[in-house]
Design a protein around this motif. Structure first.
Motif, PDB file in Angstrom:
ATOM      1  N   GLU A 168     -13.529  -1.299   5.101  1.00 31.13           N
ATOM      2  CA  GLU A 168     -13.288  -1.990   3.836  1.00 31.13           C
ATOM      3  C   GLU A 168     -13.234  -1.057   2.624  1.00 31.13           C
ATOM      4  OE1 GLU A 168     -15.065  -5.293   0.826  1.00 31.13           O
ATOM      5  OE2 GLU A 168     -15.388  -5.644   2.958  1.00 31.13           O
ATOM      6  N   PRO A 169     -14.157  -0.105   2.442  1.00 30.20           N
ATOM      7  CA  PRO A 169     -14.049   0.758   1.257  1.00 30.20           C
ATOM      8  C   PRO A 169     -12.726   1.538   1.217  1.00 30.20           C
ATOM      9  CG  PRO A 169     -16.221   0.972   2.232  1.00 30.20           C
ATOM     10  CD  PRO A 169     -15.382   0.176   3.202  1.00 30.20           C
ATOM     11  N   PHE A 170     -12.260   1.988   2.373  1.00 24.85           N
ATOM     12  CA  PHE A 170     -10.985   2.720   2.441  1.00 24.85           C
ATOM     13  C   PHE A 170      -9.822   1.799   2.093  1.00 24.85           C
ATOM     14  CE2 PHE A 170      -7.297   3.498   5.242  1.00 24.85           C
ATOM     15  CZ  PHE A 170      -6.782   4.601   4.585  1.00 24.85           C
ATOM     16  N   ILE A 171      -9.769   0.622   2.713  1.00 25.24           N
ATOM     17  CA  ILE A 171      -8.667  -0.309   2.478  1.00 25.24           C
ATOM     18  C   ILE A 171      -8.693  -0.795   1.030  1.00 25.24           C
ATOM     19  CG2 ILE A 171      -7.625  -2.509   3.147  1.00 25.24           C
ATOM     20  CD1 ILE A 171      -7.393  -0.286   5.301  1.00 25.24           C
TER      21      ILE A 171
ATOM     22  N   ILE B 252       0.868  -1.177   0.000  1.00 17.51           N
ATOM     23  CA  ILE B 252       0.000   0.000   0.000  1.00 17.51           C
ATOM     24  C   ILE B 252       0.904   1.226   0.000  1.00 17.51           C
ATOM     25  CG2 ILE B 252      -1.916  -1.135   1.209  1.00 17.51           C
ATOM     26  CD1 ILE B 252      -0.967   0.371   3.772  1.00 17.51           C
ATOM     27  N   PRO B 253       0.401   2.354  -0.486  1.00 19.77           N
ATOM     28  CA  PRO B 253       1.206   3.569  -0.390  1.00 19.77           C
ATOM     29  C   PRO B 253       1.429   3.936   1.073  1.00 19.77           C
ATOM     30  CG  PRO B 253      -0.676   3.893  -1.851  1.00 19.77           C
ATOM     31  CD  PRO B 253      -0.872   2.577  -1.147  1.00 19.77           C
ATOM     32  N   MET B 254       2.605   4.399   1.364  1.00 20.61           N
ATOM     33  CA  MET B 254       2.928   4.849   2.703  1.00 20.61           C
ATOM     34  C   MET B 254       2.139   6.135   3.000  1.00 20.61           C
ATOM     35  SD  MET B 254       6.753   5.468   4.206  1.00 20.61           S
ATOM     36  CE  MET B 254       7.224   3.800   3.849  1.00 20.61           C
ATOM     37  N   PRO B 255       1.712   6.350   4.247  1.00 25.23           N
ATOM     38  CA  PRO B 255       1.068   7.624   4.575  1.00 25.23           C
ATOM     39  C   PRO B 255       1.932   8.778   4.079  1.00 25.23           C
ATOM     40  CG  PRO B 255       0.917   6.129   6.428  1.00 25.23           C
ATOM     41  CD  PRO B 255       1.828   5.469   5.415  1.00 25.23           C
ATOM     42  N   GLY B 256       1.283   9.752   3.507  1.00 29.19           N
ATOM     43  CA  GLY B 256       1.980  10.869   2.889  1.00 29.19           C
ATOM     44  C   GLY B 256       2.057  10.694   1.379  1.00 29.19           C
ATOM     45  N   PHE B 257       1.755   9.475   0.906  1.00 29.32           N
ATOM     46  CA  PHE B 257       1.764   9.184  -0.520  1.00 29.32           C
ATOM     47  C   PHE B 257       0.396   8.687  -0.990  1.00 29.32           C
ATOM     48  CE2 PHE B 257       6.166   9.016   0.739  1.00 29.32           C
ATOM     49  CZ  PHE B 257       6.798   9.692  -0.295  1.00 29.32           C
ATOM     50  N   TRP B 258      -0.623   8.844  -0.147  1.00 30.96           N
ATOM     51  CA  TRP B 258      -1.956   8.386  -0.513  1.00 30.96           C
ATOM     52  C   TRP B 258      -2.557   9.321  -1.545  1.00 30.96           C
ATOM     53  CZ3 TRP B 258      -4.250   7.452   5.046  1.00 30.96           C
ATOM     54  CH2 TRP B 258      -3.595   6.362   5.627  1.00 30.96           C
ATOM     55  N   PRO B 259      -3.152   8.767  -2.597  1.00 29.89           N
ATOM     56  CA  PRO B 259      -3.852   9.615  -3.570  1.00 29.89           C
ATOM     57  C   PRO B 259      -5.033  10.332  -2.907  1.00 29.89           C
ATOM     58  CG  PRO B 259      -3.492   7.396  -4.447  1.00 29.89           C
ATOM     59  CD  PRO B 259      -3.135   7.363  -2.983  1.00 29.89           C
ATOM     60  N   ASP B 260      -5.362  11.487  -3.425  1.00 27.66           N
ATOM     61  CA  ASP B 260      -6.480  12.254  -2.867  1.00 27.66           C
ATOM     62  C   ASP B 260      -7.773  11.445  -2.867  1.00 27.66           C
ATOM     63  OD1 ASP B 260      -4.820  14.403  -2.417  1.00 27.66           O
ATOM     64  OD2 ASP B 260      -5.372  15.435  -4.268  1.00 27.66           O
ATOM     65  N   GLU B 261      -7.973  10.632  -3.890  1.00 26.67           N
ATOM     66  CA  GLU B 261      -9.175   9.798  -3.966  1.00 26.67           C
ATOM     67  C   GLU B 261      -9.283   8.872  -2.756  1.00 26.67           C
ATOM     68  OE1 GLU B 261     -10.370   5.865  -6.490  1.00 26.67           O
ATOM     69  OE2 GLU B 261      -9.564   7.537  -7.632  1.00 26.67           O
ATOM     70  N   VAL B 262      -8.167   8.325  -2.322  1.00 26.90           N
ATOM     71  CA  VAL B 262      -8.150   7.432  -1.163  1.00 26.90           C
ATOM     72  C   VAL B 262      -8.501   8.207   0.099  1.00 26.90           C
ATOM     73  CG1 VAL B 262      -6.673   5.978   0.294  1.00 26.90           C
ATOM     74  CG2 VAL B 262      -6.565   5.776  -2.198  1.00 26.90           C
TER      75      VAL B 262
ATOM     76  N   LYS C  64     -12.151   8.812   0.126  1.00 36.00           N
ATOM     77  CA  LYS C  64     -12.860   7.564   0.447  1.00 36.00           C
ATOM     78  C   LYS C  64     -12.803   7.304   1.951  1.00 36.00           C
ATOM     79  CE  LYS C  64     -14.554   4.762  -1.906  1.00 36.00           C
ATOM     80  NZ  LYS C  64     -15.960   4.559  -2.273  1.00 36.00           N
ATOM     81  N   ALA C  65     -11.677   7.581   2.566  1.00 30.63           N
ATOM     82  CA  ALA C  65     -11.540   7.381   4.007  1.00 30.63           C
ATOM     83  C   ALA C  65     -12.521   8.257   4.763  1.00 30.63           C
ATOM     84  CB  ALA C  65     -10.108   7.679   4.457  1.00 30.63           C
ATOM     85  N   LEU C  66     -12.671   9.486   4.323  1.00 26.62           N
ATOM     86  CA  LEU C  66     -13.573  10.407   5.010  1.00 26.62           C
ATOM     87  C   LEU C  66     -15.036  10.102   4.718  1.00 26.62           C
ATOM     88  CD1 LEU C  66     -11.639  13.743   4.475  1.00 26.62           C
ATOM     89  CD2 LEU C  66     -11.874  12.454   6.606  1.00 26.62           C
ATOM     90  N   SER C  67     -15.343   9.740   3.484  1.00 29.55           N
ATOM     91  CA  SER C  67     -16.742   9.555   3.104  1.00 29.55           C
ATOM     92  C   SER C  67     -17.307   8.192   3.498  1.00 29.55           C
ATOM     93  CB  SER C  67     -16.916   9.762   1.601  1.00 29.55           C
ATOM     94  OG  SER C  67     -16.282   8.720   0.887  1.00 29.55           O
ATOM     95  N   SER C  68     -16.457   7.214   3.789  1.00 29.61           N
ATOM     96  CA  SER C  68     -16.958   5.868   4.039  1.00 29.61           C
ATOM     97  C   SER C  68     -16.921   5.461   5.504  1.00 29.61           C
ATOM     98  CB  SER C  68     -16.150   4.860   3.211  1.00 29.61           C
ATOM     99  OG  SER C  68     -14.813   4.823   3.655  1.00 29.61           O
ATOM    100  N   ARG C  69     -16.745   6.406   6.398  1.00 33.98           N
ATOM    101  CA  ARG C  69     -16.645   6.042   7.821  1.00 33.98           C
ATOM    102  C   ARG C  69     -17.829   5.212   8.304  1.00 33.98           C
ATOM    103  NH1 ARG C  69     -13.523  10.601  11.260  1.00 33.98           N
ATOM    104  NH2 ARG C  69     -11.818  10.824   9.802  1.00 33.98           N
ATOM    105  N   SER C  70     -19.023   5.522   7.822  1.00 37.42           N
ATOM    106  CA  SER C  70     -20.199   4.775   8.269  1.00 37.42           C
ATOM    107  C   SER C  70     -20.238   3.365   7.675  1.00 37.42           C
ATOM    108  CB  SER C  70     -21.477   5.530   7.897  1.00 37.42           C
ATOM    109  OG  SER C  70     -21.593   5.612   6.482  1.00 37.42           O
ATOM    110  N   GLU C  71     -19.442   3.102   6.636  1.00 39.89           N
ATOM    111  CA  GLU C  71     -19.415   1.792   5.986  1.00 39.89           C
ATOM    112  C   GLU C  71     -18.326   0.888   6.536  1.00 39.89           C
ATOM    113  OE1 GLU C  71     -19.331   2.246   1.693  1.00 39.89           O
ATOM    114  OE2 GLU C  71     -20.161   4.243   1.941  1.00 39.89           O
TER     115      GLU C  71
END
Length: 105
Positions: free
Chosen positions: A59-62, A36-46, A49-56
């Motif tokens: 899995e969607p983030f990972i 996986i990309p190291m923190p600091g190298f995560w694409p904006d889309e990821v 997804k982390a912020l928008s999928s908290r209620s899910e």
């Protein structure tokens, strides 16, 4: 003496990767490596997804972080979303740094 005010994006990213020891974290499952990309190298889309999928759940983030095909292979090899959370936590503790708020921290 003038101060530098223009920076190359590629050079900035390379220096950051050098400081962190790379730009990927790798975990093995079933004897197979998964990165996986190291923190600091995560694409904006990821990050979105982390912020928008908290209620899910995580899995969607990972899945976004690993890529859907790699995630499916990781799970088939015995991996779980919590294992990626453990990997991120281990990295965070080893760095003595805060990864910020996300569903995986």
């Amino acid at each position: 003496m003038s101060k530098k005010t223009t920076y190359s994006l590629d050079e900035l990213r390379q220096r950051a990767a050098d400081r962190k020891g790379g730009d990927k974290l790798t975990i093995t499952a079933g004897g197979k490596p998964f990165s996986i990309p190291m923190p600091g190298f995560w694409p904006d889309e990821v990050k979105r997804k982390a912020l928008s999928s908290r209620s899910e759940g995580d899995e969607p983030f990972i899945r976004a972080l690993m890529g859907s095909d790699a995630f499916d292979r990781f799970v088939a090899a015995g991996g779980r979303t919590d294992d990626i959370n453990l990997l991120l936590q281990e990295y965070k503790e080893a760095q003595g740094a805060d990864l910020g708020e996300s569903s995986a921290s």
